[in-house]
Design an enzyme around this catalytic site. Structure first.
Site, mmCIF file in Angstrom:
data_model
loop_
_atom_site.group_PDB
_atom_site.id
_atom_site.type_symbol
_atom_site.label_atom_id
_atom_site.label_comp_id
_atom_site.label_asym_id
_atom_site.label_seq_id
_atom_site.Cartn_x
_atom_site.Cartn_y
_atom_site.Cartn_z
ATOM 1 C CB SER A 290 -0.816 -0.003 1.296
ATOM 2 O OG SER A 290 -0.220 0.106 2.410
ATOM 3 N NE ARG B 200 -5.812 0.995 9.261
ATOM 4 C CZ ARG B 200 -6.938 0.849 10.139
ATOM 5 N NH1 ARG B 200 -8.292 1.207 9.826
ATOM 6 N NH2 ARG B 200 -6.634 0.332 11.272
ATOM 7 C CG PHE B 201 -4.494 -2.605 6.252
ATOM 8 C CD1 PHE B 201 -4.143 -3.043 7.608
ATOM 9 C CD2 PHE B 201 -5.843 -2.141 5.976
ATOM 10 C CE1 PHE B 201 -5.001 -2.768 8.496
ATOM 11 C CE2 PHE B 201 -6.678 -1.831 7.119
ATOM 12 C CZ PHE B 201 -6.260 -2.205 8.287
ATOM 13 C CG PHE C 152 -4.818 0.332 -5.232
ATOM 14 C CD1 PHE C 152 -5.451 -0.539 -4.368
ATOM 15 C CD2 PHE C 152 -4.927 1.524 -5.434
ATOM 16 C CE1 PHE C 152 -6.672 0.195 -3.638
ATOM 17 C CE2 PHE C 152 -5.964 2.334 -4.615
ATOM 18 C CZ PHE C 152 -6.755 1.407 -3.696
ATOM 19 C CD GLU D 163 -7.821 2.573 -12.698
ATOM 20 O OE1 GLU D 163 -8.999 2.691 -13.248
ATOM 21 O OE2 GLU D 163 -6.759 2.872 -13.520
ATOM 22 C CE LYS E 9 -9.553 5.662 -19.404
ATOM 23 N NZ LYS E 9 -8.507 5.339 -20.207
#
Length: 463
Positions: A36, A45-46, A242, A260, A276
């Site tokens: 993350s 957070r994780f 991500f 994303e 986008k």
């Protein structure tokens, strides 16, 4: 040992850099890191990392799957999740994952869902599986908000295995093997080739055949060494919530630096956050703010974003309650070290009787990386892009036994396979797009990563 709902929860040293802890377990089979980026907001957070999934509860999809194989793959995932699902929605420690499914879906896994198939020449032994998912009985979860880390495991994990994991994580860390490029990156679409493909897309757009098409190019370079070292070198450039890393086997790996989110599910609450609209950042603060304002005021980028919002509303509607779909925010500015993005958020409520896997399958691949309408855009992509996308524009995801799920879109993603490093970049083309701008945007998105790897190997790259 402390436990909750058939689980054990063992504290570990907290490290803001998840890659340090992951390095201790990554040589175990099918090691995976969902990274993350050390944030404290919910999206960042994780960190979740795990290895050694249950060999009897796994699913793999070979390159170039057909519709029957894809259907069986998703049925298998649903069956595994039903078998291990627990009724407790959350645990005492408020962790997003405490055992369950983790893995990835490649873009090519989505082609048969829309009546298409990847080019046969990509079905080689070096190509990554179109999908690979395992059931992980234990995981290390870091919470950056509270600066805690823990090993969580279900009761099927032997104590000896837990002691081995604890020993690996607590002992002195060994440095990763070096990584270097043996060539500079080259593209499968030179400027003239891209312009020809752009003109073809423009013809389809003006004929009313479609409204938006995501056109990508693929970069390629030879390398030697450990791809995880490359991931660790690139991670500071991304600041992406991500990101992730997955060792497929000894010769293949997936390096993802994605900003994303694809789809998240908590209880029955569904959310998706398409990106986008992109601009490169400036080192001059005044110019950087000006660039951000230009992006927020760009009618072309706003229209492009809105098209995908409409597409995703329809995708979520296939598995969400009628009337529950909401656009929570439109065109929010998200800034990263190298680019500014426009991000929208759409939410819904999952229908009773529908599963997280149903939701993932019926929305896959993400509309932000296909175009609209989805099936026609994917047909055009298959016609014009010279190589399969493989893992690019797919999704890394977890699905906890509790039913909680989160997933990304695998953009800003590199694939290492058999001493070759691949990286893709694309952008959405609409009727008023300009070829030079769109071509440049692909470099804006991944150029800093490619240049960083080239600079790190500059003295060793043959000229």
């Amino acid at each position: 040992m402390p436990s909750t709902d058939r689980q054990r929860h063992l504290p570990l040293p907290y490290r803001a850099d998840a890659s340090i802890t992951f390095a201790a377990i990554r040589h175990l089979p099918a090691a995976i890191l969902l990274d993350s980026g050390s944030g404290t907001a919910d999206a960042g957070r994780f960190d979740i990392m795990a290895a050694a999934p249950d060999p009897d509860r796994s699913a793999s999809l070979g390159p170039c799957p057909d519709a029957r194989q894809v259907a069986q793959f998703f049925d298998r995932l649903n069956a595994i999740h039903r078998d291990v699902a627990c009724t407790q929605a959350h645990d005492t420690f408020d962790l997003p994952f405490r055992g369950g499914l983790m893995g990835y879906l490649g873009y090519d896994a989505g082609l048969p869902l829309h009546g298409l198939r990847a080019p046969r020449e990509d079905a080689s032994q070096t190509a990554l599986p179109a999908g690979q998912v395992g059931y992980y009985r234990w995981a290390i979860v870091q919470d950056h908000r509270h600066q805690t880390s823990a090993l969580v495991a279900d009761d099927s994990v032997p104590d000896a295995e837990l002691r081995d994991i604890l020993h690996r994580v607590n002992r002195a860390q060994q440095p990763c093997a070096p990584f270097e490029l043996l060539s500079t990156f080259s593209s499968n679409l030179q400027a003239a080739d891209y312009a020809e493909a752009f003109r073809a897309v423009n013809g389809y757009l003006h004929a009313g055949d479609c409204y938006q098409v995501n056109l990508a190019q693929r970069f390629r370079a030879a390398y030697r060494g450990d791809p995880f070292s490359a991931y660790r070198a690139l991670r500071p450039l991304a600041a992406a919530a991500f990101a992730g890393y997955l060792d497929i086997d000894s010769n293949r790996a997936l390096l993802c630096l994605s900003p994303e989110r694809f789809i998240s599910l908590s209880g029955r609450d569904v959310s998706t956050q398409p990106i986008k609209g992109t601009r490169p950042r400036s080192t001059d603060p005044l110019r950087d703010r000006e660039i951000a304002r230009e992006l927020q005021g760009s009618s072309k980028d706003l229209a492009e974003n809105l098209m995908i919002v409409d597409l995703l509303r329809n995708d979520l509607g296939r598995n969400c309650d009628t009337g529950s779909i909401r656009v929570e925010s439109l065109f929010a500015l998200h800034s990263y070290p190298t680019v500014h993005h426009l991000v929208s958020t759409i939410s819904g409520r999952l229908q009773q009787g529908r599963t997280a896997i149903d939701l993932l399958r019926d929305s896959f691949p993400g509309g932000s990386i296909t175009g609209a309408p989805k099936r026609r855009s994917m047909q055009i992509i298959a016609e014009l892009e010279p190589d399969a996308r493989e893992a690019y524009c797919g999704s890394l995801f977890y699905l906890c036994n509790s039913g909680r799920m989160d997933s990304n879109i695998t953009i800003r993603t590199l694939v290492a396979r058999n001493d070759t490093l691949l990286c893709w970049a694309g952008g959405g083309l609409v009727a008023d797009s300009r070829c030079s701008d769109e071509y440049q945007e692909t470099f804006d998105k991944v150029g800093p990563f490619l240049r960083s790897l080239e600079a790190g190997s500059q003295s060793k790259v043959p000229h």
